[in-house]
Enzyme design. Structure first.
Site, PDB file in Angstrom:
ATOM      1  N   TYR A 134      -8.333  -1.751   2.064  1.00 29.03           N
ATOM      2  CA  TYR A 134      -7.535  -0.817   1.259  1.00 29.03           C
ATOM      3  C   TYR A 134      -7.387   0.468   2.069  1.00 29.03           C
ATOM      4  CZ  TYR A 134      -6.243   1.519  -3.160  1.00 29.03           C
ATOM      5  OH  TYR A 134      -5.595   2.217  -4.144  1.00 29.03           O
ATOM      6  N   LYS A 221      -3.269  -3.865  -3.011  1.00 29.48           N
ATOM      7  CA  LYS A 221      -3.497  -3.458  -4.406  1.00 29.48           C
ATOM      8  C   LYS A 221      -3.874  -4.696  -5.231  1.00 29.48           C
ATOM      9  CE  LYS A 221      -2.299   1.013  -4.287  1.00 29.48           C
ATOM     10  NZ  LYS A 221      -2.874   2.187  -4.914  1.00 29.48           N
ATOM     11  N   GLU A 292       4.605   0.528  -7.205  1.00 25.64           N
ATOM     12  CA  GLU A 292       3.776   1.180  -6.183  1.00 25.64           C
ATOM     13  C   GLU A 292       4.633   1.723  -5.034  1.00 25.64           C
ATOM     14  OE1 GLU A 292       0.259   1.371  -6.462  1.00 25.64           O
ATOM     15  OE2 GLU A 292       0.558   2.817  -4.841  1.00 25.64           O
ATOM     16  N   ASP A 293       4.383   2.967  -4.676  1.00 24.26           N
ATOM     17  CA  ASP A 293       4.931   3.562  -3.459  1.00 24.26           C
ATOM     18  C   ASP A 293       6.456   3.488  -3.347  1.00 24.26           C
ATOM     19  OD1 ASP A 293       2.355   4.282  -2.910  1.00 24.26           O
ATOM     20  OD2 ASP A 293       2.035   2.894  -1.265  1.00 24.26           O
ATOM     21  N   ASN A 515      -6.516   6.204  -7.206  1.00 26.08           N
ATOM     22  CA  ASN A 515      -6.065   5.512  -8.420  1.00 26.08           C
ATOM     23  C   ASN A 515      -6.701   4.124  -8.573  1.00 26.08           C
ATOM     24  OD1 ASN A 515      -4.446   4.225  -6.489  1.00 26.08           O
ATOM     25  ND2 ASN A 515      -2.672   5.513  -6.983  1.00 26.08           N
TER      26      ASN A 515
HETATM   27  N1  NAD Z   1      -5.595   9.601  -4.211  1.00 27.72           N
HETATM   28  C1  NAD Z   1      -4.702   8.843  -4.795  1.00 27.72           C
HETATM   29  O1  NAD Z   1      -5.020   8.020  -5.651  1.00 27.72           O
HETATM   30  C2  NAD Z   1      -3.264   8.998  -4.418  1.00 27.72           C
HETATM   31  C3  NAD Z   1      -2.296   8.392  -5.219  1.00 27.72           C
HETATM   32  C4  NAD Z   1      -0.953   8.528  -4.892  1.00 27.72           C
HETATM   33  C5  NAD Z   1      -0.598   9.241  -3.758  1.00 27.72           C
HETATM   34  N2  NAD Z   1      -1.573   9.782  -2.989  1.00 27.72           N
HETATM   35  C6  NAD Z   1      -1.245  10.494  -1.757  1.00 27.72           C
HETATM   36  O2  NAD Z   1      -0.503  11.659  -2.044  1.00 27.72           O
HETATM   37  C7  NAD Z   1       0.405  11.903  -0.983  1.00 27.72           C
HETATM   38  C8  NAD Z   1       1.798  12.076  -1.565  1.00 27.72           C
HETATM   39  O3  NAD Z   1       2.224  10.851  -2.108  1.00 27.72           O
HETATM   40  P1  NAD Z   1       3.480  10.799  -3.050  1.00 27.72           P
HETATM   41  O4  NAD Z   1       3.649   9.403  -3.461  1.00 27.72           O
HETATM   42  O5  NAD Z   1       3.408  11.857  -4.079  1.00 27.72           O
HETATM   43  O6  NAD Z   1       4.624  11.187  -1.996  1.00 27.72           O
HETATM   44  P2  NAD Z   1       5.933  12.008  -2.255  1.00 27.72           P
HETATM   45  O7  NAD Z   1       6.759  11.885  -1.027  1.00 27.72           O
HETATM   46  O8  NAD Z   1       6.539  11.644  -3.563  1.00 27.72           O
HETATM   47  O9  NAD Z   1       5.411  13.509  -2.384  1.00 27.72           O
HETATM   48  C9  NAD Z   1       4.975  14.315  -1.324  1.00 27.72           C
HETATM   49  C10 NAD Z   1       5.481  15.735  -1.623  1.00 27.72           C
HETATM   50  O10 NAD Z   1       4.880  16.621  -0.710  1.00 27.72           O
HETATM   51  C11 NAD Z   1       5.875  17.505  -0.241  1.00 27.72           C
HETATM   52  N3  NAD Z   1       5.471  18.039   1.039  1.00 27.72           N
HETATM   53  C12 NAD Z   1       5.548  17.468   2.267  1.00 27.72           C
HETATM   54  N4  NAD Z   1       5.090  18.307   3.205  1.00 27.72           N
HETATM   55  C13 NAD Z   1       4.716  19.425   2.552  1.00 27.72           C
HETATM   56  C14 NAD Z   1       4.177  20.661   2.989  1.00 27.72           C
HETATM   57  N5  NAD Z   1       3.936  20.895   4.272  1.00 27.72           N
HETATM   58  N6  NAD Z   1       3.919  21.585   2.053  1.00 27.72           N
HETATM   59  C15 NAD Z   1       4.157  21.353   0.750  1.00 27.72           C
HETATM   60  N7  NAD Z   1       4.678  20.213   0.294  1.00 27.72           N
HETATM   61  C16 NAD Z   1       4.945  19.266   1.187  1.00 27.72           C
HETATM   62  C17 NAD Z   1       7.127  16.663  -0.179  1.00 27.72           C
HETATM   63  O11 NAD Z   1       8.306  17.470  -0.163  1.00 27.72           O
HETATM   64  C18 NAD Z   1       6.985  15.841  -1.464  1.00 27.72           C
HETATM   65  O12 NAD Z   1       7.550  16.503  -2.565  1.00 27.72           O
HETATM   66  C19 NAD Z   1       0.295  10.709  -0.033  1.00 27.72           C
HETATM   67  O13 NAD Z   1      -0.506  11.046   1.063  1.00 27.72           O
HETATM   68  C20 NAD Z   1      -0.379   9.659  -0.858  1.00 27.72           C
HETATM   69  O14 NAD Z   1      -1.179   8.810  -0.068  1.00 27.72           O
HETATM   70  C21 NAD Z   1      -2.888   9.681  -3.297  1.00 27.72           C
HETATM   71  O1  LMR Z   2      -3.096   3.442  -2.039  1.00 28.44           O
HETATM   72  C1  LMR Z   2      -3.928   4.335  -2.234  1.00 28.44           C
HETATM   73  O2  LMR Z   2      -4.986   4.422  -1.614  1.00 28.44           O
HETATM   74  C2  LMR Z   2      -3.699   5.339  -3.316  1.00 28.44           C
HETATM   75  C3  LMR Z   2      -2.305   5.665  -3.598  1.00 28.44           C
HETATM   76  O3  LMR Z   2      -1.623   4.690  -4.316  1.00 28.44           O
HETATM   77  C4  LMR Z   2      -1.518   6.171  -2.440  1.00 28.44           C
HETATM   78  O4  LMR Z   2      -0.308   5.916  -2.395  1.00 28.44           O
HETATM   79  O5  LMR Z   2      -2.081   6.870  -1.603  1.00 28.44           O
HETATM   80 MN    MN Z   3       0.395   4.459  -3.744  1.00 32.34          MN
END
Ligand code: NAD
Ligand code: LMR
Ligand code: MN
Length: 625
Positions: A134, A221, A292-293, A515
């Site tokens: 993962y 996933k 997802e994504d 998540n």
């Molecule tokens: N921990 C978790 O469970 C989890 C879950 C989902 C997503 N994520 C992570 O969160 C991150 C974003 O994912 P997402 O699906 O929301 O993507 P996304 O593309 O929808 O959102 C990212 C946002 O960040 C903004 N951004 C980019 N560079 C930036 C900067 N320098 N300053 C401010 N804003 C900036 C973009 O314009 C966009 O609006 C990814 O790294 C993803 O892996 C983590």
């Molecule tokens: O895939 C993960 O580890 C969490 C989340 O869905 C992500 O997009 O980062």
């Molecule tokens: Mn994801």
């Protein structure tokens, strides 16, 4: 021990068989006692065909009797090995793989050979191997998909073949039904799939558009569903919708295996996704659809369109929102603070960022009795162009609109770079003095020393959740965040990090706010309830039950959330909360689950949930013609 409770025992099965059919006329699931692993799987495959079918193959684990019945003797070395021994051999082989990507490829190929062994190996070494299978390992595997490809796993729905979409999905259904597994399938062949995990690969983790390689996020996933909530791997369909790619590196790669066109957009894209959903509803009418994504705009649009109509959810928006609120509630217990007193900065106002804001906002409304307007005032969302303010007007995405701040608020701020006419992260930290800082920006090390020290000037226990994945994109290393705050920060991350030694002795265990702590149980609960939708109250039930499992409630120095390697135990509790809520809301349609939740059964809900979880063990095989 779970006692059989349904009356109609299937006559086709041996008398000792612990399977009980649902009462007629109800949509209830088959109840299986804790002997479920003794229920045979029927197959007409023999010899090398059996060995080449990963969901049936046992390799050296086939018994002498099975080797005789299925014509296997000449296909296998003589000695019969236990699953434990096979898992040991597989582990030794895995250890010889020098890099994470090669370890991931080894696991993929094991999954392709022997499903039970694959899950057994992972279950035995879950903590060590989660990061390979993962996040973060999956990121490298996605990027290298076309170069490392050996055999396909999952379902590929490609736009140029869209006219055949229905037949392609039906072929997957037939494939599953070919091995009738009476322990999990009802007689209705349409009941063979519980869950569809689908991506269009536009926004994989933080690494962007990955085209057909996105299938690996769906398959990863899916594997977590099995490991984390015991969802039968043969009842999950991981899908990639290949609608082209705007990733130039993939275009330039002669080995790229997807559809080499720029990404489909507009009406044709919408029709394609709608057609996919309609086909899934028809062919797999009971299946939950996990998005997802997807890119942010599409993610929100399709969630809004379907969330009140069918059992679906968007993991990046809703799953992430739920795990983050659970982590935040735990952190507030440690710091002895109220949710209603927090000033929350979301850095990266995309799918995850706004999903987190929405879930915390729901928490403020429900737990603190705030109105929507009052709740929205607790957030400051910062994106690429700075703090979201009302004058951004049409440049704000729909999901961001309620959170934009009035321009008058920043009129008197002394900005670091006034010529940019926008407030950036440091400006917001200085002027807002946030108590909570959440990173979903994909911007590596954006929470630098100045930012973290500035935040810590005004708050006793700054809550800092750098959520971006994979590890390399994390907004701040926990070690740094703790060093810059004299060990006072309450930190949780999206990717796994090692425990951090604290300046005053002891170590800080960094919770993984991923998540994956929520979505397996959310779907398991919804599957068992056969809920009509995945409602906000079901998500909130998941949040509360997860927050209550926080190790930090007992020991303020412990991790804010349970370790991800504990996810299977966590899932029983969270899925039970989700089921109960679905029943309370009249959202559940499965009579067995409704009866159990209402206490009209002699099994507890938790026992029932455990009885429905798939285990990585070899089940007996029965030869049929
Ligand atoms: N921990 C978790 O469970 C989890 C879950 C989902 C997503 N994520 C992570 O969160 C991150 C974003 O994912 P997402 O699906 O929301 O993507 P996304 O593309 O929808 O959102 C990212 C946002 O960040 C903004 N951004 C980019 N560079 C930036 C900067 N320098 N300053 C401010 N804003 C900036 C973009 O314009 C966009 O609006 C990814 O790294 C993803 O892996 C983590
Ligand atoms: O895939 C993960 O580890 C969490 C989340 O869905 C992500 O997009 O980062
Ligand atoms: Mn994801």
């Amino acid at each position: 021990m779970i006692r059989p409770t349904c009356r109609n025992v299937r006559t086709a099965l041996p008398k000792t068989c612990p399977v009980h059919a649902p009462r007629r006329g109800l949509t209830s699931r088959t109840i299986i006692t804790d002997n479920k692993n003794l229920v045979p799987i029927r197959t007409n495959l023999r010899g090398s065909s059996l060995l080449n079918t990963p969901r049936l193959n046992k390799g050296a684990g086939f018994t002498r009797e099975e080797r005789a019945v299925f014509g296997l003797e000449g296909f296998l070395p003589y000695d019969v090995h236990s699953l434990e021994k096979q898992a040991l051999r597989a582990y030794n082989q895995l250890l010889k793989q020098p890099t994470v990507i090669l370890k991931h490829a080894f696991l993929a190929s094991l999954r392709d050979q022997n499903q039970v062994l694959f899950y057994r190996l992972l279950q035995d070494h879950l903590k060590e191997l989660l990061g390979v299978l993962y996040t973060p390992g999956a990121a490298e595997a996605v990027e290298n998909y076309s170069n490392l490809f050996r055999r396909p796993i999952g379902c590929f729905i490609s736009y140029p073949n869209h006219e055949g979409m229905r037949a392609q999905l039906e072929a997957h259904l037939q494939d599953v039904n070919r091995t009738a597994d009476v322990a999990y399938h009802s007689k209705d062949s349409k009941d063979a799939i519980d869950l569809v995990v689908v991506t269009d690969a536009e926004a994989i983790l933080g690494i962007g558009d990955q085209g057909v390689g996105g299938i690996t996020i769906s398959t990863s996933k899916a594997a977590l569903y099995t490991l984390g909530a015991g969802i039968n791997p043969n009842r999950i369909l991981p899908v990639v919708l290949d609608v082209g790619t705007d990733n130039h590196a993939l275009f330039a790669d002669p080995l790229y295996m997807g559809w080499k066109r720029t990404r489909l957009r507009g009406k044709n894209y919408d029709n394609f996704v709608d057609k996919f959903i309609a086909n899934c509803r028809d062919i797999f009418p009971n299946a939950i659809i996990h998005f997802e994504d997807f890119g942010m705009t599409n993610a929100y649009r399709f969630m809004e369109k379907y969330k009140d109509k069918i059992p679906m959810f968007n993991d990046d928006i809703q799953g992430t929102g739920a795990v983050t609120l659970a982590g935040l509630l735990a952190a507030l217990k440690v710091s002895n603070q109220k949710l209603g007193d927090q000033r929350i900065v979301i850095y990266g106002a995309g799918s995850a960022g706004m999903g987190i804001a929405n879930q915390i906002r729901d928490g403020l409304e429900i737990l603190d009795g705030k109105t929507r307007q009052e709740a929205n005032k607790h957030f400051w969302c910062v994106d690429r162009n700075g703090l979201l303010v009302e004058s951004m007007g049409n440049n704000l995405r729909h999901s961001q609109q309620g959170y934009a701040r009035p321009d008058a608020e920043i009129a008197n701020w002394e900005l670091e770079n006034p010529e940019q006419h926008a407030a950036y992260l440091m400006d917001v930290i200085k002027n807002v003095k946030p108590t909570v800082l959440i990173g979903t920006s994909t911007s590596r090390r954006a929470f630098n020393e100045d930012i973290v020290r500035e935040m810590a000037k005004y708050v006793e226990r700054p809550i800092i959740f750098p959520m971006s994945n994979p590890t390399a994109l994390c907004e701040v290393d926990p070690e740094d965040a703790l060093a810059w705050t004299d060990g006072k920060a309450l930190v949780a991350t999206g990717s796994p990090f090692a425990p951090v030694p604290l300046p005053n002795g002891g170590t800080y265990t960094v919770a993984q706010t991923n998540n994956a702590l929520v979505y397996p149980a959310l779907s398991l609960g919804a599957i068992l309830a056969r809920s009509k939708t995945i409602s906000p109250s079901m998500l909130m039930a998941a949040v509360h039950s997860l927050a209550q499992l926080s190790p930090a409630l007992k020991d303020p120095g412990a991790s804010l959330l349970p370790d991800l390697s504990e996810v299977r135990n966590v899932s029983v509790v969270v899925a039970a909360a989700v089921c109960r809520q679905a029943v309370a809301d009249n959202n559940a349609t499965d009579q067995t689950t409704i009866d159990i939740v209402n206490g009209n059964h002699d099994v507890s809900l938790e026992e029932y949930i455990k009885s429905q979880m798939w285990d990585p063990v070899y089940r007996p095989l029965e030869l049929v013609d």
